[in-house]
Design an enzyme around this catalytic site. Structure first.
Site, PDB file in Angstrom:
ATOM      1  CB  SER A  10       7.225   0.543   1.242  1.00  0.00           C
ATOM      2  OG  SER A  10       7.079   0.311   2.627  1.00  0.00           O
ATOM      3  CE  LYS A  43      12.649   1.764  -0.027  1.00  0.00           C
ATOM      4  NZ  LYS A  43      11.350   1.076   0.153  1.00  0.00           N
ATOM      5  CB  SER A  94       9.973   2.345   3.577  1.00  0.00           C
ATOM      6  OG  SER A  94       9.939   1.365   2.592  1.00  0.00           O
TER       7      SER A  94
END
Lengths: 478, 484, 96
Positions: free
Chosen positions: B175, B76, B151
């Site tokens: 997330s 990420k 997210s």
């Protein structure tokens, strides 16, 4: 209207650790810009603080030396504000539970009286970087080498009532942190900084007046001047019917005045909250005991001992214990002399300190070792030379770096202790000055000094003063 | 190759069925072909990947290496990667090349994993739909008109679309778990302090945790094994030994006490999803688990608590983005104030600014006690509730998200509606406990996730439970159409 | 609870965020909604609990040995800097 001054001091002492409080960068002074600023110091994304154990120990040491309570659990908090020398946009400090609270410090005033000043708290925090404004074409340049250096912020109770008391307190803290070896006290390099909170109130009232915070006080002299100036300024305002504004003022040493710092005047809401990147600091008994075992004899203890064991006055003891090194030097001299602390004290406070000041040296860089000075004083003690000659020898030792005996020999400065020789010198002077002799014998006692002077001159100052006096008295008798 | 599990890939690499370089090239080609409409990847690190793959092949050839050697993964874009652009989904870091590796990155790299690229995410991890990214939304491979969740939307989409066997993510309020649920994959959020936060760009420091998105509990266990463990660079890292997660997977499930959270099975939960959760529980009961009802009475306050604590912490964490030492700086600032305000004003997106302002407000003088301090106290209540529940049960199970994936743009206008997506996941972050999500079925063709939570440091137990469930079901093997 | 324009302007200033006139209205609306939403917390009885700053309740801060472990990497770190001169980070002049 009689006014009372109320002063509290906030002192930031840079702790003498090798590395920074939250990162492993060096704290050494004077490196090229940003060469001692790692990712943590620069506030890069993703970095985290890890606490330096030595900084904690130093804070505890200070707490123990001031009889304060050491928090068993203390919290780091973020103080949020924006400034280019504050990379993270917040300073890691302590707010609600500082590491040290409620200590005291005794100060001795000029009239010899003692006063106890309260220390509200002392807490750990990180220092910010520096901004440079010169030669950058209208820009400011930020150097973050200093960012992250550990600071101990020492906050006093508003117990001081005059600039002199404030300076005495500041000097005492300065002495103490150096004794404890937690701070080098170098004000030129910024490792010991002082802000003063100053207000006035009508004498006899309890309510505190509005205070002004004075910043940029980087010498004892400036602190005194700034405070005095500020007190006058505030009294003038109040007597003129105005009100004092609570603000930060910068001291300008060139003009000897304080100026309002408009840019910092906006009420800053620091939004303190416990730093979630750090856990509560637990200080165990074992750590406290460990630190306690490293406490040196503190300045007050040492001064008391000098008074008791050496018979020095409070004042002299105070001067000699102003630094651990100076006290150590003095004690070495006493030891080497095998006694006569007063002689040692006078010379250390007198000639030695004078020479150090003149050459801008600290005791550690003295051109004359304690053994060397003791060697000189021994020659006074055993009457080899007089006190006056000793001063000349001292200067020679200081500039030439030689031993006392060598200089005494080389310059033939031995005191004349042979009674016969002194008598002959006296007789010669008496013969050469018949009218003064006559006047003296006629009753002008003051001329005794004249004869002393003449004999000294004739003997290049080497006549033993005590013997000279005695023999002269005899010989001058009508 | 893209359909194999990590364990299968590792075995194949060892048997020299194909090399890591071949595997990496295949995935890079797949990414080149399929990433466009998904927008899952922000940066593709082809050269770095191939270099790592070559090194892995060398290690494998000389008989060295471990379970992750030569396995391609994605990070990420919240994890700093040395020499590689790291944006955090934000314009303010658009030009930022990280000068160091996050601990998580270092460890996976040292274990031989191959970095394919950095994945898209909600800006600064703030969002539940991956719609706040400066680089455009990520689309759900199950339905490109829908969100993948956030997210960690990019990581989830990448794994669901079989562009990478696994990816790292972060979970502050859900997330990892929520996007895992919305994209039909497995997502694990470890105990707070289990995985180092060093190098992970901070959103809310007391809530953030790094974790894994993968296609099975088994695969997740392999990554977690390497990621977990004490890191001296993170003061909030716990010095607790890391168990062998893989070995623990097959430990018997019999007697596992499952708590069903009364507060979760409420009106807000989609009826279809509720049915799937109950079916999942049947599967576990058939394995020997027993269920009881538990109640966490303070849990309904978890969303408002979170939306005080997280913004407060982030408002401070994001102050370092000021245009001075790195990142976006506005053009021609006329003074310092202008530099700050415009760099930050132009560099941050709306949601980030909203949260910074919320945080600034709740910490400000006069409001601190009423909001921040109050929220921290409610947080203690929630944490206590969990602790009490875990005295009676071993795990707590419920839904991960209230609804399956919603349409892109459907919820952006009202912040509160968006925030309520986190209603089931936030509690675990507040209490600092581990939690994971596994796929448990479909509603109208969209994946639904089953959430399993446990007491601190019970990751092995959670992974075991998930693994047993995945042995009996096929949901985790479903592939979205077009990505087979 | 409703925030005023002034409230929002103050907050934006404290947070150093430039917001336009149009954005201001939206922020006033949204922030008011959020603040109203979180005010639910007032309903909770928290008289018997301490605030929880951390999930790691029993852990305390680790102390690091006092060693210099970093070396000068200025060039590397300043690659990302918007404006640097003579090793210093440049900003518009700060008036003290």
């Amino acid at each position: 209207m009689e006014w009372e001054t109320v002063i509290g001091l906030e002192i930031h002492a840079q702790l003498a650790t090798r590395s920074k409080i939250f990162s492993g960068s060096s704290t050494a002074y004077g490196a090229p810009p940003n060469t001692q600023a790692n990712l943590v110091d620069l506030g890069y994304p993703g970095v985290l603080p890890v606490l330096n154990g030595a900084a904690v120990r130093m804070a505890v040491k200070f707490g123990l030396a001031t009889g304060a309570s050491i928090a068993r659990r203390s919290i780091f908090a973020r103080k949020n504000y924006f400034y280019p020398d504050l990379p993270k946009g917040y300073q890691i400090s302590q707010y609600e539970r500082p590491v040290v609270e409620e200590g005291t410090l005794d100060i001795v005033l000029e009239d010899g009286s003692r006063k106890t000043i309260g220390i509200t708290r002392a807490h750990l925090e990180e220092d910010a970087g520096k901004s440079l404004h010169e030669g950058l074409k209208g820009m400011s340049g930020i150097d973050l080498n200093r960012a992250g250096t550990p600071l101990l912020e020492i906050v006093s109770e508003p117990d001081m009532r005059s600039a002199k008391e404030a300076v005495a307190y500041m000097k005492k803290i300065h002495t103490l942190v150096r004794y404890l070896e937690i701070c080098d006290g170098n004000m030129q390099e910024g490792s010991f900084r002082c802000d003063a909170n100053v207000s006035v109130r009508p004498m006899g009232t309890q309510k505190l007046g509005t205070r002004a915070e004075l910043k940029n006080l980087n010498s004892f002299r400036f602190v005194e001047k700034a405070i005095n100036h500020e007190v006058e300024r505030q009294i003038e305002i109040l007597e003129g019917g105005g009100t004092v504004v609570q603000e930060t003022r910068l001291y300008d040493s060139d003009r000897n005045e304080t100026r309002s710092m408009r840019s910092k005047e906006e009420a800053n809401d620091y939004r303190y909250f416990p730093d979630p990147d750090l856990l509560p600091l637990a200080i165990e008994e074992s750590l406290i005991a460990e630190v306690r075992s490293t406490l040196p004899e503190l300045p007050d203890e040492k001064a008391t001992r000098f008074v008791r064991e050496h018979g020095l006055s409070d004042y002299d003891a105070g001067v000699l214990t102003a630094s651990r090194e100076l006290a150590g030097y003095y004690e070495s001299v006493v030891k080497a002399l095998g006694g006569e602390p007063k002689l040692a004290a006078n010379w250390v406070m007198g000639e030695l300190s004078g020479a150090l000041n003149r050459d801008g040296l600290e005791i550690g860089a003295s051109r004359l070792s304690a053994a060397g000075l003791a060697g000189l004083l021994l020659r006074i003690q055993d009457s080899t030379i007089s006190g006056k000659i000793a001063k000349e020898v001292f200067e020679a030792m200081w500039s030439e770096g030689k031993e006392a005996d060598a200089i005494i020999e080389a310059r033939g400065l031995r005191q004349i202790t042979d009674a016969g020789a002194i008598e002959r010198a006296i007789e010669a002077v008496m013969t050469a000055n018949p009218s003064q002799l006559a006047d003296y014998r006629a009753g002008k006692d003051k001329l005794f000094g004249f004869f002393v002077g003449q004999v000294m001159k004739a003997t290049q100052g080497k006549a033993n003063p005590a013997q000279l006096n005695e023999l002269l008295k005899e010989k001058l008798k009508p | 190759m893209h359909r194999l599990t990590i364990a299968q890939l590792s075995a194949a690499l060892r048997r020299r069925e194909f090399s890591s370089v071949e595997l990496t090239r295949a995935l890079l080609a797949r990414i080149a072909r399929l990433n466009g409409p998904l927008n899952a990847f922000l940066t593709i690190t082809e050269e770095t990947a191939l270099a790592a793959a070559r090194r892995a092949d060398e290690a494998l050839q000389s008989g060295r290496g471990g379970p992750l050697t030569g396995i391609p993964i994605a990070h990420k874009d919240i994890f700093c990667t040395d020499g590689i652009r790291t944006t955090c989904g934000s314009r303010i870091l658009d030009n930022f090349v990280a000068p160091y590796d996050a601990t998580v990155v270092e460890r996976l790299h040292a274990a031989g994993a191959v970095l394919l690229g950095k994945t898209n995410m909600d800006e600064f991890a703030m969002g539940s739909s991956n719609e706040t990214s400066y680089y455009g939304p990520v689309c759900n491979p199950w339905d490109l008109k829908r969100v993948p969740g956030g997210s960690s939307g990019g990581s989830a989409a990448a794994v669901a679309a079989r562009l990478a066997p696994a990816a790292t993510g972060t979970d502050t309020g859900g997330s990892i778990r929520q996007p895992a649920a919305l994209t039909g994959i497995t997502g694990v959020k470890p105990t707070y302090g289990r995985v180092s936060r060093y190098g992970m760009i901070a959103f809310a420091s007391s809530l953030d945790q790094a974790g894994v998105l993968a296609r099975s509990a088994e695969d997740a266990a392999l990554l977690l094994q390497v990621m977990a463990g004490f890191d001296p660079r993170d003061s909030t890292s716990v010095d607790e030994p890391v168990p062998d997660y893989h070995a623990a997977l097959d430990a018997p499930l019999k007697g596992l006490r499952i708590g069903l959270l009364r507060e979760f099975f409420d009106a807000g939960l989609d009826a279809g999803a509720a049915k799937l959760i109950h079916s999942a529980l049947d599967v576990l009961r058939a394995q020997g688990a027993v269920t009881t009802e538990v109640s966490l009475p303070s849990l309904p306050l978890s969303v408002p608590t979170y939306y005080v604590v997280a913004p407060a912490e982030c408002s401070s964490n994001l102050s370092r983005f000021d245009g001075v030492r790195f990142g976006y700086r506005c053009e021609n600032p006329h003074d310092l104030m202008d530099l700050y305000k415009r760099s930050r004003g132009e560099g941050f997106g709306a949601e980030v600014k909203r949260r910074i302002m919320t945080g600034t407000y709740v910490l400000s003088a006069g409001y601190y006690d009423a909001y921040y301090l109050k929220a921290q106290k409610v947080r203690q209540l929630i944490s206590d509730d969990f602790r009490h529940a875990f005295e009676q049960v071993d795990v707590v199970i419920g839904p991960t998200a209230p609804t399956p994936a919603f349409e892109i743009g459907a919820k952006v206008d009202d912040p509160i509606t968006m925030y309520l997506n986190d209603i089931y996941t936030i509690g675990a972050n507040l209490a600092g406990i581990p939690a994971l999500s596994v796929p448990c079925g479909f509603v109208s063709g969209l994946p639904v996730g089953l959430q399993i939570m446990g007491p601190v440091f019970s990751e092995a137990r959670l992974l075991k439970t998930a693994h047993w469930y995945q042995k009996e079901t096929e949901w985790h093997r479903s592939v979205p159409k077009g990505y087979e | 609870m409703n925030l005023t324009r002034k409230d929002v302007e103050n907050i934006a200033h404290l947070a150093r965020l430039a917001i336009s006139e149009q954005e201001l209205e939206t922020y006033v609306t949204n922030l008011s909604k959020i603040v109203t939403f979180v005010a639910q917390l007032n309903a909770a009885d928290t008289s018997k609990v301490e605030p929880m700053a951390h999930p790691l309740s029993s852990q305390t801060q680790r102390l690091r040995p006092d060693e210099v472990t970093e070396r000068d990497q200025r060039e590397r770190f300043q690659k990302n800097a918007p404006q640097v001169e003579a090793g210093l980070y440049l900003v518009p002049k700060v008036i003290e």
